[in-house]
Each structure stands twice: as structure tokens, then as C-alpha cells.
Design a protein around this motif. Structure first.
Motif, mmCIF file in Angstrom:
data_model
loop_
_atom_site.group_PDB
_atom_site.id
_atom_site.type_symbol
_atom_site.label_atom_id
_atom_site.label_comp_id
_atom_site.label_asym_id
_atom_site.label_seq_id
_atom_site.Cartn_x
_atom_site.Cartn_y
_atom_site.Cartn_z
ATOM 1 N N MET A 198 0.822 -1.213 0.000
ATOM 2 C CA MET A 198 0.000 0.000 0.000
ATOM 3 C C MET A 198 0.853 1.259 0.000
ATOM 4 N N ASN A 199 0.492 2.268 -0.806
ATOM 5 C CA ASN A 199 1.220 3.516 -0.659
ATOM 6 C C ASN A 199 0.640 4.316 0.512
ATOM 7 N N ASN A 200 1.366 5.349 0.876
ATOM 8 C CA ASN A 200 0.997 6.061 2.104
ATOM 9 C C ASN A 200 -0.336 6.774 2.012
ATOM 10 N N LYS A 201 -0.627 7.236 0.803
ATOM 11 C CA LYS A 201 -1.890 7.969 0.630
ATOM 12 C C LYS A 201 -3.082 7.040 0.905
ATOM 13 N N THR A 202 -3.048 5.859 0.286
ATOM 14 C CA THR A 202 -4.121 4.887 0.497
ATOM 15 C C THR A 202 -4.212 4.531 1.984
ATOM 16 N N ARG A 203 -3.044 4.365 2.551
ATOM 17 C CA ARG A 203 -2.989 3.968 3.948
ATOM 18 C C ARG A 203 -3.601 5.039 4.859
ATOM 19 N N ASN A 204 -3.268 6.289 4.576
ATOM 20 C CA ASN A 204 -3.824 7.369 5.400
ATOM 21 C C ASN A 204 -5.326 7.482 5.233
ATOM 22 N N ILE A 205 -5.804 7.278 4.012
ATOM 23 C CA ILE A 205 -7.261 7.334 3.791
ATOM 24 C C ILE A 205 -7.945 6.223 4.582
ATOM 25 N N ILE A 206 -7.351 5.019 4.526
ATOM 26 C CA ILE A 206 -7.938 3.899 5.290
ATOM 27 C C ILE A 206 -7.920 4.213 6.787
ATOM 28 N N THR A 207 -6.788 4.757 7.257
ATOM 29 C CA THR A 207 -6.658 5.070 8.686
ATOM 30 C C THR A 207 -7.746 6.031 9.141
ATOM 31 N N PHE A 208 -7.898 7.139 8.418
ATOM 32 C CA PHE A 208 -8.881 8.141 8.863
ATOM 33 C C PHE A 208 -10.312 7.651 8.662
ATOM 34 N N SER A 209 -10.526 6.826 7.635
ATOM 35 C CA SER A 209 -11.863 6.246 7.460
ATOM 36 C C SER A 209 -12.191 5.324 8.626
ATOM 37 N N LEU A 210 -11.201 4.521 9.036
ATOM 38 C CA LEU A 210 -11.423 3.613 10.170
ATOM 39 C C LEU A 210 -11.706 4.382 11.455
ATOM 40 N N LEU A 211 -11.000 5.504 11.614
ATOM 41 C CA LEU A 211 -11.257 6.325 12.813
ATOM 42 C C LEU A 211 -12.698 6.819 12.810
ATOM 43 N N ALA A 212 -13.150 7.291 11.646
ATOM 44 C CA ALA A 212 -14.528 7.785 11.549
ATOM 45 C C ALA A 212 -15.517 6.650 11.810
ATOM 46 N N VAL A 213 -15.241 5.486 11.212
ATOM 47 C CA VAL A 213 -16.145 4.340 11.390
ATOM 48 C C VAL A 213 -16.195 3.921 12.860
ATOM 49 N N SER A 214 -15.031 3.934 13.513
ATOM 50 C CA SER A 214 -15.008 3.498 14.922
ATOM 51 C C SER A 214 -15.853 4.438 15.785
ATOM 52 N N LEU A 215 -15.766 5.750 15.509
ATOM 53 C CA LEU A 215 -16.572 6.697 16.290
ATOM 54 C C LEU A 215 -18.068 6.499 16.010
ATOM 55 N N ILE A 216 -18.378 6.216 14.758
ATOM 56 C CA ILE A 216 -19.787 5.959 14.414
ATOM 57 C C ILE A 216 -20.284 4.705 15.134
ATOM 58 N N LEU A 217 -19.443 3.666 15.159
ATOM 59 C CA LEU A 217 -19.840 2.422 15.846
ATOM 60 C C LEU A 217 -20.089 2.674 17.334
ATOM 61 N N ILE A 218 -19.201 3.452 17.955
ATOM 62 C CA ILE A 218 -19.399 3.762 19.382
ATOM 63 C C ILE A 218 -20.709 4.534 19.555
ATOM 64 N N GLY A 219 -20.937 5.494 18.666
ATOM 65 C CA GLY A 219 -22.184 6.277 18.728
ATOM 66 C C GLY A 219 -23.402 5.385 18.586
ATOM 67 N N LEU A 220 -23.355 4.451 17.647
ATOM 68 C CA LEU A 220 -24.492 3.539 17.462
ATOM 69 C C LEU A 220 -24.670 2.646 18.689
ATOM 70 N N GLY A 221 -23.545 2.249 19.271
ATOM 71 C CA GLY A 221 -23.605 1.428 20.481
ATOM 72 C C GLY A 221 -24.263 2.179 21.634
ATOM 73 N N VAL A 222 -23.967 3.467 21.725
ATOM 74 C CA VAL A 222 -24.618 4.298 22.756
ATOM 75 C C VAL A 222 -26.106 4.395 22.453
ATOM 76 N N LYS A 223 -26.408 4.583 21.193
ATOM 77 C CA LYS A 223 -27.813 4.752 20.786
ATOM 78 C C LYS A 223 -28.643 3.495 21.073
ATOM 79 N N THR A 224 -28.043 2.328 20.821
ATOM 80 C CA THR A 224 -28.805 1.093 21.042
ATOM 81 C C THR A 224 -28.758 0.618 22.495
ATOM 82 N N GLY A 225 -28.038 1.341 23.313
ATOM 83 C CA GLY A 225 -28.024 1.008 24.739
ATOM 84 C C GLY A 225 -27.038 -0.083 25.121
ATOM 85 N N GLU A 226 -26.126 -0.413 24.207
ATOM 86 C CA GLU A 226 -25.144 -1.469 24.514
ATOM 87 C C GLU A 226 -24.273 -1.098 25.706
ATOM 88 N N TYR A 227 -24.065 0.207 25.870
ATOM 89 C CA TYR A 227 -23.182 0.635 26.948
ATOM 90 C C TYR A 227 -23.706 0.172 28.309
#
Lengths: 49, 487
Positions: free
Chosen positions: A2-31
Motif C-alpha cells: 500500500m502507498n501512504n496515501k491509500t494507507r492514510n485514507i484507510i486510517t482516517f476512514s477507520l477512525l470515523a467508522v469506529s466513532l460511528i460504531l461507538i455512537g451507534l452502540g450508545v444509541k442502542t443502549g449497549e453501553y
């Protein structure tokens, strides 16, 4: 490899997805399930019961 | 110098253990902490039944939610795992795991016949993935008791952290637990002692062969913000890094191996200083890691424009999601609550304020996203590395602060059971995306007033102004949240 650009895009996308997952977990009461488990002594974890 | 750096890691591990297990009263009373911080997962394998634990073990929490008949799959815990994994990868294993520290200390015991790996290492290293799939996910999901609840199989039969941090201290301190000791306790004690003995001769056997958390974080090593960088021109492929590596990795070939725990031994061992580490935003590595392709040597200006475009599109999508959530589950829900339920008249107009803040946040996201897309070419006015670094750094800090504030404010209220607040929690977390395009927007506004030697006083003033504006909004939202909690 992987070149660095692709890697950085994946990294920041994963960060966004992880925050969304936590948010959804809060919303569904998993916490609550996590909190309930964590504030009581886990008998299985300590080898009792 | 080298030894000093290695010692720093052990001090950090100890400090992190004290930080995440800081409920000291637990160690004298024989009871565990029951505060709200336990809703948050800690990065390492840290049993929540440790008397001092102030957070939740991610593997234990994962099994608890998977075994819960209401869920069976855990977005919340997977979110934490993805967040920690993306930020740190297996740096967590090397620096933030209590059982990793214990194994490091056992390996320091001087005995004859020390080796790095167990016989069959080539195959045994895949065992942790089997344990993750079977003991952590499948068994808790599929084998249920009469109430439909799955058991935490990994915690129950294999986890040495639970025994070391929870079982032993609690049975020593608490007479009730002591009287309930049985076969399972003996089994887990044997597992713990076996692993401790094994760790004396072999380097971190639990991390290499058994730990499901390490298996998960290993997936993220290739894309985590913390990475190892090999300078191909300096590297002579002498193998000194592999000889120094306890995990036995050919660092020069696979610097981001899923087995690497980022302990840094390879960097210290390299005779040519060809191995370095970087966070994605690090100043010196910014040129090579973020703005330049592998094959290029000069600053790639369009990379900034592409980054702005990417974040801006993300902001537009998030903005729409937040606005819909605020209108649907915030404002309309409060309206329904106020006029549909008897006795709800006491709920004041305060209840509309948090969704309004959420709506404002969504609107700003949408606006700045569109603004960023339209003005993306102007990002090239930020030419010098110093400016790029400054913008990236401030973006990173603001994202961190804003997300922390959002989670604290909205998360606390959501936990408090305030109706309609869950949508705000989602909006607050998503709202962190607002920052980079907003800063790029400011760059556009002030583009003409900047010179090339980094004197950008006006911009810095605006950054500070924006920062305090965010804090002000957060403070007001917090006060409103506290007020709402009274209901």
C-alpha cells in the motif's frame, strides 16, 4: 504494498467508522450491558462459581 | 542510552497500570469500583474485576454483549477496538497491557536456556486467531443457558489477567470469595502459573500464541497511525533488528507485521539508525508520510486538496445524518413527549435546547463541508511545511478535545437515561468531523494575508477564537445537560 496515501485514507476512514460504531452502540443502549457487567464482580473471570 | 529507553517503556507500562487501576480503596476493601467510567473500555487486557480497575476490559465486554440476548453483536465494543487499533495498533500490547508488563518482568529473570519462541512457533502463532473466533465470539454467541445468556468462555477458562488482577486479590481480601474457591479457580491458577513460568524462558508466550486482543490489534498494525519506517538507503539488512526483537520479526521486511508489539528494541539495535517510528502527524515525517508519495521527493501539493475534499465529503454526509437525527429523534421526539404523555408538562422548554445544539452542529458540518468542497483548491495557498504541520497539529488537537468533550457531555447524559439524548451523543461524536474543513475554510479566508515564512498571526488568533467558541458551546451544552438531568 500500500502507498501512504491509500494507507492514510484507510486510517482516517477507520477512525470515523469506529466513532460511528461507538455512537451507534450508545444509541442502542449497549453501553448499559457493558456497564452492568463491569460494575459487578465477574465470577467467571476470577475463577469462582 | 539504549537501556534507558527500554526502562522508560517499563515505567510507562507501570504508570499506565496505575492510571487504569487507580481505585486504591478497592485494594483495601476487597470490593471493585462501580463508577460510570466503567462504561468505557480500556485498551489493554485489564480485567474489570480487578479491585482498582476504573474501566472495562474490551475482551470481557465483547463477550458480555455477544452473550446478551438483546444484542449478540457489539457495535459499541467493536467501535472501541477499532478506535484503539487504528490509533495505536499493537503499541498497546507493548506499552499499555498489564499482563504484557508481567510477562516482560518474568522474562527479565535470569535463567539458563532462554529462547524467544516455543517449538512450533510458525504454526502456534495462529492459535490466537482460533481462540478469538471460538472462545470470544462463537461459543458465547451459540452456547446459551436457559435464560438465553452466553458465557464468557475466554474469561472463564483461559484469561490469566482475570486471575492475576481479579481472582487473587479479591480472594485474599474478601472472605466471601475465599470460601467459594473451587475447581475452576484451581484451573485458572494453573494456567496463570504455567504462563508465568513459560514467560520466564520464552518471550511473551501469551501475547504470541493466546491473546485474542493482540490478534485483533494485529489486524490494525498496517494502518494504525503509529508506524515503523525503514530508511531503505540506510538499511544494510544485517538482521540486527530481528535478533533484538523478542517477537522474532524481520523488521526490515515487514515493519508493520501483525506480530509487532512496537516495543522499540529494533530501533535501538539498528547499527545504521535505519528504523524510526512515526505518528501520522509527526512533524519530521509529515513530508514523507502524508504529503509525498513513496517514489517522490518533493512536496506533493495536490495531496492537501485531496485530503480537504475527502474530509469535506465526509462532513457533508455526517451533517445530513446529524440534521436528520436531530429533527427526527431530538425535536420531534421532545414534541411528542411534551404533548402525548400525561404529566409531561413539567418538562420545560429546556428539553429543546440540546437537540437545537445538535441541529446547529449538523448545520455547521454541512455548511463547512460544502465550503471545503468549493474552496478545496485554495488549500494550496498553505504552501510551507510549517503551515501544513501547524494546521494538521491544531486539527488533531481540536478533534481530540472536541471528541472528548462531546463524549463526556453527551455520553454522561445518555447514561443518565435522559430521553432523547442518545441522538445527541451520536451527533456529538460525529460532530468532530467539523474541524478540518473549518480550519481549511479559515485558511481560505486568510489566504491572502499569509506570507511564506510562517508568520500567520491572524490565523492563529482565529484558531484560538474558534477553540474558545467550541469550549463555550460545550460549556453551555454541559450546563443544559446537568439541568436536564435533574428531571
Amino acid at each position: 504494498m500500500m502507498n501512504n496515501k491509500t494507507r492514510n485514507i484507510i486510517t482516517f476512514s477507520l477512525l470515523a467508522v469506529s466513532l460511528i460504531l461507538i455512537g451507534l452502540g450508545v444509541k442502542t443502549g449497549e453501553y448499559e450491558a457493558v456497564l452492568n457487567k463491569a460494575i459487578n464482580v465477574c465470577m467467571e473471570c476470577i475463577g469462582i462459581g | 542510552m539504549d537501556k534507558k529507553k527500554g526502562t522508560i517503556r517499563h515505567w510507562f507500562q507501570a504508570g499506565w497500570f496505575a492510571f487504569t487501576n487507580g481505585y486504591f480503596r478497592g485494594y483495601t476493601s476487597g470490593k471493585i469500583y462501580t463508577g460510570n467510567t466503567k462504561v468505557l473500555c480500556v485498551p489493554g487486557l485489564n480485567c474489570y474485576s480487578c479491585p482498582g480497575a476504573v474501566g472495562a476490559c474490551p475482551i470481557g465486554a465483547l463477550q458480555a454483549v455477544i452473550g446478551n440476548p438483546s444484542y449478540r453483536i457489539s457495535l459499541y465494543v467493536f467501535g472501541f477496538l477499532a478506535l484503539f487499533g487504528t490509533l495505536f495498533g499493537r503499541l498497546i500490547c507493548g506499552w499499555m497491557c498489564p499482563f504484557g508488563l508481567v510477562q516482560d518482568l518474568f522474562y527479565k529473570i535470569k535463567v539458563k536456556g532462554k529462547k524467544k519462541n516455543l517449538p512450533g512457533h510458525k504454526y502456534l502463532k495462529y492459535l490466537k486467531y482460533v481462540i478469538l473466533a471460538i472462545m470470544v465470539i462463537l461459543l458465547p454467541m451459540l452456547i446459551l443457558n436457559q435464560a438465553g445468556i452466553g458465557q464468557p468462555w475466554f474469561c472463564e477458562w483461559l484469561c490469566p489477567s482475570g486471575m492475576l488482577l481479579g481472582g487473587i486479590p479479591l480472594t485474599i481480601l474478601n472472605e466471601g470469595f475465599r470460601s467459594a474457591i473451587g475447581v475452576r479457580f484451581a484451573w485458572k491458577l494453573i494456567v496463570l502459573l504455567g504462563l508465568a513460568g513459560c514467560a520466564t524462558w520464552f518471550y511473551r508466550p501469551f501475547c504470541k500464541y493466546l491473546c485474542p486482543l493482540g490478534a485483533i490489534y494485529g489486524f490494525f498494525n498496517k494502518v494504525s497511525t503509529y508506524r515503523l519506517v525503514i530508511d531503505e538507503e540506510k538499511c544494510i539488512k544485517c538482521g540486527a533488528c530481528q535478533r533484538a526483537c523478542g517477537m522474532d520479526i524481520k523488521t526490515w521486511e515487514t515493519p508493520d507485521s501483525s506480530e509487532c508489539i512496537r516495543c522499540g528494541d529494533c530501533m535501538r539495535a539498528c547499527p545504521k539508525n535505519a528504523i524510526s517510528s512515526t505518528w501520522c502527524m509527526a512533524k519530521e515525517k509529515l513530508v514523507s508520510r502524508c504529503f509525498v508519495d513513496d517514489t517522490e521527493t518533493e512536496i506533493k501539493e495536490n495531496a492537501v486538496v485531496t485530503n480537504v475534499l475527502f474530509v469535506s465529503i465526509l462532513a457533508v454526509i455526517m451533517g445530513i445524518v446529524v440534521i436528520v437525527a436531530m429533527v427526527d429523534e431530538g425535536l420531534l421526539y421532545q414534541y411528542w413527549l411534551r404533548y402525548s404523555l400525561e404529566g409531561s408538562d413539567e418538562i420545560g422548554l429546556y428539553a429543546y435546547i440540546p437537540p437545537m445544539f445538535g441541529l446547529l452542529s449538523g448545520g455547521m458540518l454541512l455548511f463547512t463541508g460544502i465550503y471545503g468542497i468549493l474552496g478545496r483548491q485554495d488549500a494550496n495557498k498553505v504552501k510551507t511545511l510549517r503551515e501544513k504541520y501547524r494546521i494538521s497539529l491544531i486539527s488533531g488537537i481540536l478533534i481530540f478535545v472536541l471528541s472528548a468533550v462531546s463524549v463526556l457531555i453527551f455520553g454522561v447524559d445518555a447514561i443518565g437515561g435522559i430521553l432523547g439524548m442518545n441522538a445527541e451523543a451520536l451527533g456529538g461524536i460525529l460532530g468532530v468531523v467539523i474541524v478540518p474543513p473549518f480550519l481549511m475554510g479559515i485558511s481560505r479566508i486568510l489566504g491572502d494575508s499569509m506570507d511564506n515564512d510562517g508568520k500567520i498571526t491572524k490565523k492563529v488568533k482565529l484558531f484560538i477564537l474558534y477553540f474558545f467558541a467550541v469550549l463555550f458551546i460545550a460549556a453551555v451544552a454541559f450546563l443544559v445537560g446537568v439541568d436536564l438531568k435533574a428531571y
